[in-house]
Write an enzyme that holds these catalytic residues in place. Structure first.
Site, mmCIF file in Angstrom:
data_model
loop_
_atom_site.group_PDB
_atom_site.id
_atom_site.type_symbol
_atom_site.label_atom_id
_atom_site.label_comp_id
_atom_site.label_asym_id
_atom_site.label_seq_id
_atom_site.Cartn_x
_atom_site.Cartn_y
_atom_site.Cartn_z
ATOM 1 C CE LYS A 198 -11.422 -7.082 10.425
ATOM 2 N NZ LYS A 198 -10.479 -7.462 11.588
ATOM 3 N NE ARG B 243 -5.714 -8.352 1.626
ATOM 4 C CZ ARG B 243 -5.060 -9.212 1.707
ATOM 5 N NH1 ARG B 243 -4.850 -10.552 1.529
ATOM 6 N NH2 ARG B 243 -4.889 -9.245 3.240
#
Ligand code: BES
Ligand code: ZN
Ligand code: ZN
Length: 478
Positions: free
Chosen positions: A254, A328
């Protein structure tokens, strides 16, 4: 904070000061001192009259969530004064409109502050709140009804604060094993069953997607399975939580500004812990399983990589194209685990899954996704009952094609930049068995779970998103 109900009239109750919630239509505003002071009773506007020992707090309309917010304002205002007790009257006969419940919750939620890491703790002198069971017009509520509502409201609000505290705790203090130990403590205090799988256990369960995400961390990943099993339950519910104790993004690192606050990525798991706490304290007649994937997504020589292909618990192959779409992967395995181990009537998952959901709905709203319109409707009702905000995001057959992979059964990211909250949920749909499609609902809480400014009765930081609406929903199972 002690909160009690007294059947005397407000004027006869002994307390340091009174709190009066004023609607801007109230007659008392149009004459006397409040008028002179130009107090308009706008939402959360306050006016303290020391000679009458009364704090007035404005409420814009007769809606329970506005009272929830006004109660939080009252408690925050009074925490700066030195009064130890307050009294107030009943604003809603037998809590018909949910206003009594909202006030109790507003006081508890508004009193929360996160000061674990501050040298000076913000100890409020206020320790007692007394409600009169009578309205100012002398209408009396049934005290037994109010006592029951008080108990429920307290349990739910305290569980929300419990979730907030866990979310706010730093990644170095709350890593996967710590989360597992918190679950163990919760289980022993609340008579829950608790099963924890460490990485060896995860390997035995073929949970390779989850294991890969945690591989570069110095902290071992943990699967937490708590069960609350009353006799003759009306329904069985599995709650699955994303418990990323930190999300650096992994090798698809990130940018530094987006990494700040990523301790929030355990909010789904923390919400599940808060819900388990409330459900067991309320003795709800439903069996509830809380399943949390506690993992840290880090970088290092052993990190999983873009280009890896992972085999999930159900045998599906997943092409990793971005290691920051890790939630996920963890949830895929946890959903498979939940469906294999528990024959549930409902399967809900909670996750700070996508920035796209925040783009779609803003900071304060949870994205609800799934195949059952009925479930989304009933959860929206529970959100309305409790002051949480939800918005349903619709699946469609075109978007799901964006998850197509040339090398594996599915890719972990979409090949187009739009609709990311929906495609993430449709990724999860690949791990829901056909017979469970209508039982499943996904809560993307990336927006409301953690906000870096206070909103209403929510403080800076963790809000406990998902707890109140789910507890309400579970309480309403017939
Ligand atoms: N934990 C984040 C999602 C998130 C973002 C939560 C902002 C709260 C606030 C998640 O793991 C993530 O990084 N998702 C990516 C997915 C993308 C790589 C497809 C995102 O949303 O950018
Ligand atoms: Zn991520
Ligand atoms: Zn994440």
């Amino acid at each position: 904070m002690k909160i009690s109900i007294d059947n005397q009239h407000l004027y006869d109750i002994n307390a340091a000061i009174s709190v009066v919630f004023a609607l801007n239509t109230d007659e008392l505003l149009h004459e006397g001192i409040l008028n002179e002071l130009n107090f308009k009773a706008g939402q959360d506007e306050t006016c303290y009259l020391s000679e009458f020992k009364t704090l007035y707090v404005g409420v814009e309309a007769n809606e329970h969530d506005l009272f929830r917010s006004a109660a939080a304002t009252a408690i925050r205002t009074l925490s700066k004064y030195s009064y130890s007790s307050i009294k107030l009257s009943q604003y809603d006969l037998n809590d018909k409109e949910g206003i009594f419940t909202a006030l109790v919750q507003g006081f508890i939620l508004g009193a929360y502050s996160f000061d674990t890491y501050k040298s000076e703790k913000s100890e409020s002198p206020l320790t007692e709140i007394i409600f009169s069971s009578k309205s100012l017009e002398d209408e009396a509520s049934d005290i037994a009804v109010l006592e029951e509502k008080l108990k429920q409201a307290k349990i739910t609000a305290i569980a929300t604060n419990y979730t907030r505290e866990l979310v706010n705790t730093t990644p170095d203090d709350l890593f996967p094993l710590k989360m597992a130990n918190i679950a163990r403590d919760l289980a022993s205090e609340h008579n829950l069953e608790c099963k924890i799988l460490d990485e060896l256990g995860l390997e035995k369960e073929n949970m390779n997607a989850m294991l890969s995400v945690g591989r570069a961390s110095r902290h071992e990943s943990q699967l937490i399975h708590l069960s609350y099993k009353p006799k003759n339950p009306r329904a069985v519910i599995s709650l699955i939580g994303k418990g990323l104790t930190y999300d650096s993004g992994g090798l698809s690192l990130k940018p530094s500004t987006s990494m700040v606050s990523m301790k929030l990525d355990k909010s789904g798991g923390c919400a599940v812990l808060g819900i388990m706490k409330a459900v067991s304290e309320l003795n709800l007649p439903v069996e509830v399983h809380g399943i949390i994937g506690a993992v840290e997504n880090m970088i290092g020589g052993d990190a999983y990589k873009p280009d890896d292909v992972l085999i999930a618990k159900n045998g599906k192959s997943i092409e990793v194209r971005n290691t920051d779409a890790e939630g996920r992967l963890v949830l895929a395995d946890c959903l498979c685990y939940a469906q294999e181990k528990v024959q549930a009537d409902y399967i809900f998952d909670y996750a700070t899954l996508t920035g796209a959901c925040v783009v779609a709905l803003g900071n304060y709203t949870t994205g609800l996704m799934g195949h059952s319109t009925k479930l989304k409707h009933s959860m929206s009702r529970s959100a309305n009952n409790t002051g949480e905000l939800v918005g349903a995001l619709p699946f469609n057959r075109y978007l799901k094609k964006q998850l197509k992979s040339e090398v594996a059964d599915i890719s972990n990211i979409s090949n187009k930049p739009y609709g990311g909250a929906i495609t993430a949920a449709q990724f999860l749909d690949n791990f829901i068995e056909d017979e469970n499609k209508q039982k499943w609902m996904h809560f993307d809480i990336a927006g409301p779970a953690y906000v870096e400014s206070a909103w209403g009765y929510n403080p800076y930081g963790g809000s406990g998103a998902g707890v109140r609406m789910t507890v309400d929903w579970l309480s309403n199972i017939k």
